[in-house]
Enzyme design. Sequence first.
Site, PDB file in Angstrom:
ATOM      1  N   ARG A   4       0.837  -1.199   0.000  1.00  0.00           N
ATOM      2  CA  ARG A   4       0.000   0.000   0.000  1.00  0.00           C
ATOM      3  C   ARG A   4       0.881   1.262   0.000  1.00  0.00           C
ATOM      4  O   ARG A   4       0.635   2.206  -0.757  1.00  0.00           O
ATOM      5  CB  ARG A   4      -0.907   0.016   1.226  1.00  0.00           C
ATOM      6  CG  ARG A   4      -1.831  -1.190   1.355  1.00  0.00           C
ATOM      7  CD  ARG A   4      -3.001  -1.098   0.400  1.00  0.00           C
ATOM      8  NE  ARG A   4      -3.877  -2.230   0.593  1.00  0.00           N
ATOM      9  CZ  ARG A   4      -3.863  -3.334  -0.155  1.00  0.00           C
ATOM     10  NH1 ARG A   4      -2.996  -3.436  -1.150  1.00  0.00           N
ATOM     11  NH2 ARG A   4      -4.685  -4.333   0.080  1.00  0.00           N
TER      12      ARG A   4
ATOM     13  N   GLU B 266     -14.528 -13.801  11.853  1.00  0.00           N
ATOM     14  CA  GLU B 266     -14.622 -13.314  10.473  1.00  0.00           C
ATOM     15  C   GLU B 266     -14.637 -14.475   9.474  1.00  0.00           C
ATOM     16  O   GLU B 266     -13.597 -14.904   8.993  1.00  0.00           O
ATOM     17  CB  GLU B 266     -13.456 -12.373  10.140  1.00  0.00           C
ATOM     18  CG  GLU B 266     -13.547 -11.804   8.729  1.00  0.00           C
ATOM     19  CD  GLU B 266     -12.439 -10.822   8.392  1.00  0.00           C
ATOM     20  OE1 GLU B 266     -12.362 -10.408   7.219  1.00  0.00           O
ATOM     21  OE2 GLU B 266     -11.652 -10.465   9.290  1.00  0.00           O
TER      22      GLU B 266
ATOM     23  N   LYS C 165     -17.786 -10.530  11.861  1.00  0.00           N
ATOM     24  CA  LYS C 165     -17.337  -9.705  10.740  1.00  0.00           C
ATOM     25  C   LYS C 165     -17.521 -10.490   9.447  1.00  0.00           C
ATOM     26  O   LYS C 165     -16.611 -11.168   8.976  1.00  0.00           O
ATOM     27  CB  LYS C 165     -15.878  -9.290  10.908  1.00  0.00           C
ATOM     28  CG  LYS C 165     -15.392  -8.379   9.783  1.00  0.00           C
ATOM     29  CD  LYS C 165     -13.996  -7.838  10.033  1.00  0.00           C
ATOM     30  CE  LYS C 165     -13.552  -6.974   8.862  1.00  0.00           C
ATOM     31  NZ  LYS C 165     -12.238  -6.337   9.078  1.00  0.00           N
TER      32      LYS C 165
ATOM     33  N   SER D  49     -15.654  -4.504   3.857  1.00  0.00           N
ATOM     34  CA  SER D  49     -15.983  -3.725   2.654  1.00  0.00           C
ATOM     35  C   SER D  49     -15.430  -4.356   1.383  1.00  0.00           C
ATOM     36  O   SER D  49     -15.417  -3.704   0.336  1.00  0.00           O
ATOM     37  CB  SER D  49     -15.450  -2.297   2.793  1.00  0.00           C
ATOM     38  OG  SER D  49     -14.052  -2.282   3.015  1.00  0.00           O
ATOM     39  N   GLY D  50     -14.996  -5.611   1.450  1.00  0.00           N
ATOM     40  CA  GLY D  50     -14.396  -6.268   0.300  1.00  0.00           C
ATOM     41  C   GLY D  50     -15.291  -6.236  -0.935  1.00  0.00           C
ATOM     42  O   GLY D  50     -16.475  -6.561  -0.866  1.00  0.00           O
ATOM     43  N   GLY D  51     -14.705  -5.843  -2.075  1.00  0.00           N
ATOM     44  CA  GLY D  51     -15.429  -5.840  -3.331  1.00  0.00           C
ATOM     45  C   GLY D  51     -16.226  -4.582  -3.601  1.00  0.00           C
ATOM     46  O   GLY D  51     -16.791  -4.428  -4.681  1.00  0.00           O
TER      47      GLY D  51
ATOM     48  N   ARG E 153     -10.009  -0.788   3.664  1.00  0.00           N
ATOM     49  CA  ARG E 153      -9.805  -0.021   2.444  1.00  0.00           C
ATOM     50  C   ARG E 153     -10.834   1.088   2.275  1.00  0.00           C
ATOM     51  O   ARG E 153     -10.511   2.188   1.806  1.00  0.00           O
ATOM     52  CB  ARG E 153      -9.856  -0.966   1.232  1.00  0.00           C
ATOM     53  CG  ARG E 153      -9.608  -0.295  -0.110  1.00  0.00           C
ATOM     54  CD  ARG E 153     -10.079  -1.177  -1.242  1.00  0.00           C
ATOM     55  NE  ARG E 153     -11.383  -1.751  -0.958  1.00  0.00           N
ATOM     56  CZ  ARG E 153     -12.520  -1.067  -0.973  1.00  0.00           C
ATOM     57  NH1 ARG E 153     -12.514   0.217  -1.269  1.00  0.00           N
ATOM     58  NH2 ARG E 153     -13.666  -1.647  -0.695  1.00  0.00           N
TER      59      ARG E 153
END
Length: 392
Positions: free
Chosen positions: A69, A214, A257, A298-300, A330
């Site tokens: 990152r 998760e 999660k 928040s994946g995708g 993210r």
Amino acid sequence: MQATSCIRGQAVGGRRAASTAAAGRRSVVVRAAAANPYAEELKATAKYIATRGKGILASDESNATTGKRLESVGVENTEDNRRDWRQLLYTAPGLGQYISGAIMFEETLYQKARDGTPFVDVLGSAGIKCGVKVDTGLQVLPGTDGETSTQGLDNLQARCEAYYKQGARFAKWRAVLKISEGSGPSSQAILENAHGLARYAQIAQAAGLVPIVEPEVTLGPGAYSIEETAYWSERVYSHVMRLLNEYDVMLEGILLKPNMCLPGLDAPPASPADVAKYTTRTMLRTIPASVPGIHFLSGGMSEEESTLNLQALQEACPNAPWSLTFSYGRALQASTLKTWAGKEENWDAAQQILVALAKANSEAQLGQFKGPHPVPGGGRILQALRTGGAGK
């Protein structure tokens, strides 16, 4: 008549036996909770983190992933630069109004700000509970099509005890279940990962840490429907909850999660209303009301999509027994990082973006977001399955 009486007697006896068994089960659970000296603290911590209008800042990416990152904005992957990046996040003015917990990587848990203040104290002064990622990454399951199990149970008790001593009050363990065109997770992968999550949660609670559970049904390529994602998510979560109960994990002292239900990455995107419809239906079918908070990853999703879908969840299930909220990485940090780019003169502007994104998601959790979004637009995002990353 005798036969009828006999059947009636068997039915009564069966009910008595079932009642006795249930009572025995309840007594075992009560004893297990009573035996844990952290029981009340665990429940209070989970309830606090699940406060309506607040969510979790997921800043627990590994050093390698954080390095990628940083390098994407021209910043070298050094310990000092990783520390500066975390400090920018944790010292953002007003962040504690919208964030109740921050998940850290182990290195970060022990780091200090530039002025020598431990990060756990920096966050604590803002009313933000400290958490730590305790799994050690993913490993491919032999005999499967690239499916994985999560590693990290070795020495987990001792590590959790040390994390608690350092100031952590919750933990996170990520399991990844693969879904793709025409197929979902195998029974082997589901059972292996459900077992890992349950054993981790049991150990974390014994050491005083609220376990974030998760089970991520991760998006993959393909044009499969949102209905298929919902089906596989329901199957996975049902097994996870069963194993948590098998291990006498106190559900009032955990947080979940999960993923939101989305169609495959090659399918047309679903509307927020459809995402909310299938996601809340899946949760209502599988997650007991005793779990205080469901913190979606928040994946995708783009930053704006993450907020709009979160708001839609509240509209679809206004009387949800749990807090339907967020644990975003993210979706809170991508634009923050781009704004900072390692330059001191961009520090304040980057913090303002972070707080604006946190505020937008706080309002969405309360069903009150009206826009405009701090970072509008953005398409669907494919996040590669990483063997050691954090995957938000």
